[in-house]
Enzyme design. Structure first.
Site, PDB file in Angstrom:
ATOM      1  N   ASP A   1     -24.385  82.825  64.582  1.00  0.00           N
ATOM      2  CA  ASP A   1     -23.086  83.514  64.660  1.00  0.00           C
ATOM      3  C   ASP A   1     -23.251  84.950  64.180  1.00  0.00           C
ATOM      4  O   ASP A   1     -23.548  85.198  63.014  1.00  0.00           O
ATOM      5  CB  ASP A   1     -22.069  82.788  63.768  1.00  0.00           C
ATOM      6  CG  ASP A   1     -20.675  83.407  63.890  1.00  0.00           C
ATOM      7  OD1 ASP A   1     -19.881  82.927  64.718  1.00  0.00           O
ATOM      8  OD2 ASP A   1     -20.392  84.381  63.152  1.00  0.00           O
TER       9      ASP A   1
ATOM     10  N   TYR B   1     -21.407  93.659  62.729  1.00  0.00           N
ATOM     11  CA  TYR B   1     -22.451  93.384  61.726  1.00  0.00           C
ATOM     12  C   TYR B   1     -23.645  94.319  61.897  1.00  0.00           C
ATOM     13  O   TYR B   1     -24.455  94.444  60.978  1.00  0.00           O
ATOM     14  CB  TYR B   1     -22.931  91.930  61.784  1.00  0.00           C
ATOM     15  CG  TYR B   1     -21.883  90.856  61.574  1.00  0.00           C
ATOM     16  CD1 TYR B   1     -20.595  91.163  61.127  1.00  0.00           C
ATOM     17  CD2 TYR B   1     -22.162  89.514  61.832  1.00  0.00           C
ATOM     18  CE1 TYR B   1     -19.632  90.177  60.957  1.00  0.00           C
ATOM     19  CE2 TYR B   1     -21.204  88.520  61.654  1.00  0.00           C
ATOM     20  CZ  TYR B   1     -19.936  88.867  61.227  1.00  0.00           C
ATOM     21  OH  TYR B   1     -18.991  87.884  61.067  1.00  0.00           O
TER      22      TYR B   1
ATOM     23  N   LYS C   1     -18.935  88.835  68.690  1.00  0.00           N
ATOM     24  CA  LYS C   1     -17.490  89.110  68.598  1.00  0.00           C
ATOM     25  C   LYS C   1     -17.174  90.552  69.000  1.00  0.00           C
ATOM     26  O   LYS C   1     -17.968  91.467  68.733  1.00  0.00           O
ATOM     27  CB  LYS C   1     -17.000  88.868  67.158  1.00  0.00           C
ATOM     28  CG  LYS C   1     -17.466  87.531  66.576  1.00  0.00           C
ATOM     29  CD  LYS C   1     -16.940  87.254  65.188  1.00  0.00           C
ATOM     30  CE  LYS C   1     -17.662  86.057  64.578  1.00  0.00           C
ATOM     31  NZ  LYS C   1     -18.840  86.394  63.793  1.00  0.00           N
TER      32      LYS C   1
ATOM     33  N   HIS D   1     -12.461  89.431  67.347  1.00  0.00           N
ATOM     34  CA  HIS D   1     -12.799  89.296  65.928  1.00  0.00           C
ATOM     35  C   HIS D   1     -11.568  89.218  65.014  1.00  0.00           C
ATOM     36  O   HIS D   1     -11.499  88.400  64.110  1.00  0.00           O
ATOM     37  CB  HIS D   1     -13.710  90.469  65.523  1.00  0.00           C
ATOM     38  CG  HIS D   1     -14.593  90.190  64.369  1.00  0.00           C
ATOM     39  ND1 HIS D   1     -15.854  90.728  64.244  1.00  0.00           N
ATOM     40  CD2 HIS D   1     -14.415  89.446  63.257  1.00  0.00           C
ATOM     41  CE1 HIS D   1     -16.397  90.312  63.105  1.00  0.00           C
ATOM     42  NE2 HIS D   1     -15.537  89.533  62.493  1.00  0.00           N
TER      43      HIS D   1
HETATM   44  N1  LIG Z   1     -14.852  86.064  61.752  1.00  0.00           N
HETATM   45  C1  LIG Z   1     -14.882  86.691  60.605  1.00  0.00           C
HETATM   46  O1  LIG Z   1     -14.038  87.548  60.323  1.00  0.00           O
HETATM   47  C2  LIG Z   1     -15.960  86.372  59.627  1.00  0.00           C
HETATM   48  C3  LIG Z   1     -15.882  86.872  58.317  1.00  0.00           C
HETATM   49  C4  LIG Z   1     -16.899  86.532  57.424  1.00  0.00           C
HETATM   50  C5  LIG Z   1     -17.935  85.694  57.853  1.00  0.00           C
HETATM   51  N2  LIG Z   1     -17.994  85.259  59.148  1.00  0.00           N
HETATM   52  C6  LIG Z   1     -19.112  84.384  59.625  1.00  0.00           C
HETATM   53  O2  LIG Z   1     -19.223  83.251  58.763  1.00  0.00           O
HETATM   54  C7  LIG Z   1     -20.569  83.185  58.266  1.00  0.00           C
HETATM   55  C8  LIG Z   1     -20.604  82.524  56.913  1.00  0.00           C
HETATM   56  O3  LIG Z   1     -19.712  83.145  56.006  1.00  0.00           O
HETATM   57  P1  LIG Z   1     -20.159  84.178  54.866  1.00  0.00           P
HETATM   58  O4  LIG Z   1     -21.519  84.667  55.144  1.00  0.00           O
HETATM   59  O5  LIG Z   1     -19.108  85.204  54.764  1.00  0.00           O
HETATM   60  O6  LIG Z   1     -20.092  83.340  53.543  1.00  0.00           O
HETATM   61  P2  LIG Z   1     -20.700  81.950  53.018  1.00  0.00           P
HETATM   62  O7  LIG Z   1     -21.613  81.358  54.013  1.00  0.00           O
HETATM   63  O8  LIG Z   1     -19.547  81.165  52.491  1.00  0.00           O
HETATM   64  O9  LIG Z   1     -21.481  82.409  51.719  1.00  0.00           O
HETATM   65  C9  LIG Z   1     -22.638  83.185  51.756  1.00  0.00           C
HETATM   66  C10 LIG Z   1     -23.026  83.430  50.296  1.00  0.00           C
HETATM   67  O10 LIG Z   1     -23.398  82.183  49.695  1.00  0.00           O
HETATM   68  C11 LIG Z   1     -24.748  82.262  49.242  1.00  0.00           C
HETATM   69  N3  LIG Z   1     -25.364  80.953  49.538  1.00  0.00           N
HETATM   70  C12 LIG Z   1     -25.737  80.479  50.740  1.00  0.00           C
HETATM   71  N4  LIG Z   1     -26.236  79.246  50.642  1.00  0.00           N
HETATM   72  C13 LIG Z   1     -26.180  78.906  49.331  1.00  0.00           C
HETATM   73  C14 LIG Z   1     -26.557  77.759  48.603  1.00  0.00           C
HETATM   74  N5  LIG Z   1     -27.089  76.698  49.207  1.00  0.00           N
HETATM   75  N6  LIG Z   1     -26.361  77.758  47.253  1.00  0.00           N
HETATM   76  C15 LIG Z   1     -25.822  78.823  46.626  1.00  0.00           C
HETATM   77  N7  LIG Z   1     -25.434  79.954  47.268  1.00  0.00           N
HETATM   78  C16 LIG Z   1     -25.621  79.987  48.629  1.00  0.00           C
HETATM   79  C17 LIG Z   1     -25.385  83.413  49.982  1.00  0.00           C
HETATM   80  O11 LIG Z   1     -26.339  84.082  49.178  1.00  0.00           O
HETATM   81  P3  LIG Z   1     -27.882  84.366  49.682  1.00  0.00           P
HETATM   82  O12 LIG Z   1     -27.810  85.002  51.036  1.00  0.00           O
HETATM   83  O13 LIG Z   1     -28.407  85.275  48.628  1.00  0.00           O
HETATM   84  O14 LIG Z   1     -28.540  83.014  49.681  1.00  0.00           O
HETATM   85  C18 LIG Z   1     -24.169  84.364  50.178  1.00  0.00           C
HETATM   86  O15 LIG Z   1     -23.953  85.124  49.007  1.00  0.00           O
HETATM   87  C19 LIG Z   1     -20.982  84.664  58.265  1.00  0.00           C
HETATM   88  O16 LIG Z   1     -22.342  84.876  58.073  1.00  0.00           O
HETATM   89  C20 LIG Z   1     -20.448  85.105  59.604  1.00  0.00           C
HETATM   90  O17 LIG Z   1     -21.281  84.654  60.633  1.00  0.00           O
HETATM   91  C21 LIG Z   1     -17.015  85.578  60.024  1.00  0.00           C
END
Ligand SMILES: NC(=O)c1ccc[n+]([C@@H]2O[C@H](COP(=O)([O-])OP(=O)(O)OC[C@H]3O[C@@H](n4cnc5c(N)ncnc54)[C@H](OP(=O)(O)O)[C@@H]3O)[C@@H](O)[C@H]2O)c1
Length: 278
Positions: free
Chosen positions: A45, A50, A75, A108
């Site tokens: 994704d 990004y 997106k 988005h």
């Molecule tokens: N549509 C939208 O508006 C929107 C907005 C935000 C995100 N997204 C999508 O959703 C995806 C996921 O959401 P997100 O990246 O915002 O947040 P997330 O996946 O909830 O959290 C990522 C954070 O958690 C840490 N992490 C990952 N695995 C872990 C584990 N097993 N134990 C402890 N900490 C862990 C990562 O650190 P490290 O990298 O240091 O491991 C990072 O700081 C994004 O990458 C993107 O593709 C979409």
């Protein structure tokens, strides 16, 4: 590692778990996506905003994995809703990704103050008709936005990708989605690390009882709710931890305890409210 495929309202299937690259440094994206593919992820994704679609494309090209085994989402950014901008934007994204088509293309954010999200959705329908995206959906759309695009175009999005985690469950949107055959993709499934889900009693107790990590418990909760997830990590060991969530189950009481983590006052939200991003 077998990841369940779930069927979208247009008949296509999507792997229920993938890898997200929000805030992955463009210079590091080829490496992290290569690691994720190596670990077994097949669903990636990304988004134009990004700035790392080229890195995703480079990792795909290097992997040698057949295109039909991969599921790629990108997106449309907020400044590309008007006129023919969406057509130009998808062409640019495909060029950067090195693909003929994406599996899923999303609006988005609705940017409601600009009042152009219905036009953006009409353009998405054309993009799908031209075969540049197999499925189309939206992101960060609230119920009034969803109702309006469906009423004005007759086309229901395949997914709505919204901030969703145990502390912010957006039940009004998930209920609407279930009633209308729209799948929910949970962004920030781990609360982006900003919300201390792992320290809650409900998550900690379920982790202790199942012998799993708190992150695995939270991801398992999403999967059992029927949501699609793509946790982000730049670390290969966490990528492996986050995909290893199909060998255990949370029981009803563990699910109910995690369900109860949302105080329903919006305080668990970690991102911007969709009405405020324009
Ligand atoms: N549509 C939208 O508006 C929107 C907005 C935000 C995100 N997204 C999508 O959703 C995806 C996921 O959401 P997100 O990246 O915002 O947040 P997330 O996946 O909830 O959290 C990522 C954070 O958690 C840490 N992490 C990952 N695995 C872990 C584990 N097993 N134990 C402890 N900490 C862990 C990562 O650190 P490290 O990298 O240091 O491991 C990072 O700081 C994004 O990458 C993107 O593709 C979409």
């Amino acid at each position: 590692m077998t990841i369940p495929l779930i069927t979208l309202n247009d008949g296509h299937t999507i792997p229920q778990l993938g890898y997200g690259v929000f805030k992955v440094d463009p210079a590091d994206t080829e490496r992290t996506v290569s690691d994720a593919l190596e670990v077994g992820y097949r669903h990636i994704d990304t988004a134009a905003i990004y700035g790392n679609e080229e890195g995703v494309g480079a990792a795909i090209a290097k992997s040698g994995i057949p295109r039909d085994e991969l599921y790629i989402t990108t997106k449309l950014w907020n400044d590309r809703h008007d006129g023919d901008e969406p057509d130009k934007a998808i062409a640019e994204s495909l060029d950067k990704l090195g693909l003929d088509a994406v599996d899923l293309y999303l609006v988005h954010w609705p940017t409601p103050a600009k009042d152009n999200y219905v036009h953006a959705w009409e353009k998405m329908i054309g993009i799908r008709e031209r075969g540049l995206a197999r499925s189309i959906g939206v992101s960060n759309h609230l119920v009034p936005h969803l109702e309006r695009i469906v009423a004005e175009t007759g086309v229901t999005p395949a997914v709505n990708q919204i901030e969703l985690h145990p502390a912010y469950q957006q039940r009004d949107i998930t209920e609407w989605a279930t009633a209308h055959g729209v799948l929910i993709e949970s962004w920030g499934p781990l609360g982006q690390g900003k919300y201390d889900l792992f320290g809650t009693d409900a998550v900690a107790a379920a982790a202790a009882a199942t012998g799993r990590t708190p992150a695995q418990v939270v991801l398992r909760w999403h999967l059992q709710k029927g949501f699609i997830v793509f946790p982000k990590s730049v670390r290969a060991e966490r990528m492996a931890e986050n995909i290893d969530v199909f060998g255990f189950e949370l029981d009803e009481s563990q699910m109910a305890a995690i369900d109860a983590l949302d105080p329903l006052d919006g305080s668990g939200r970690v991102g911007t409210h969709p009405n405020d991003l324009n």
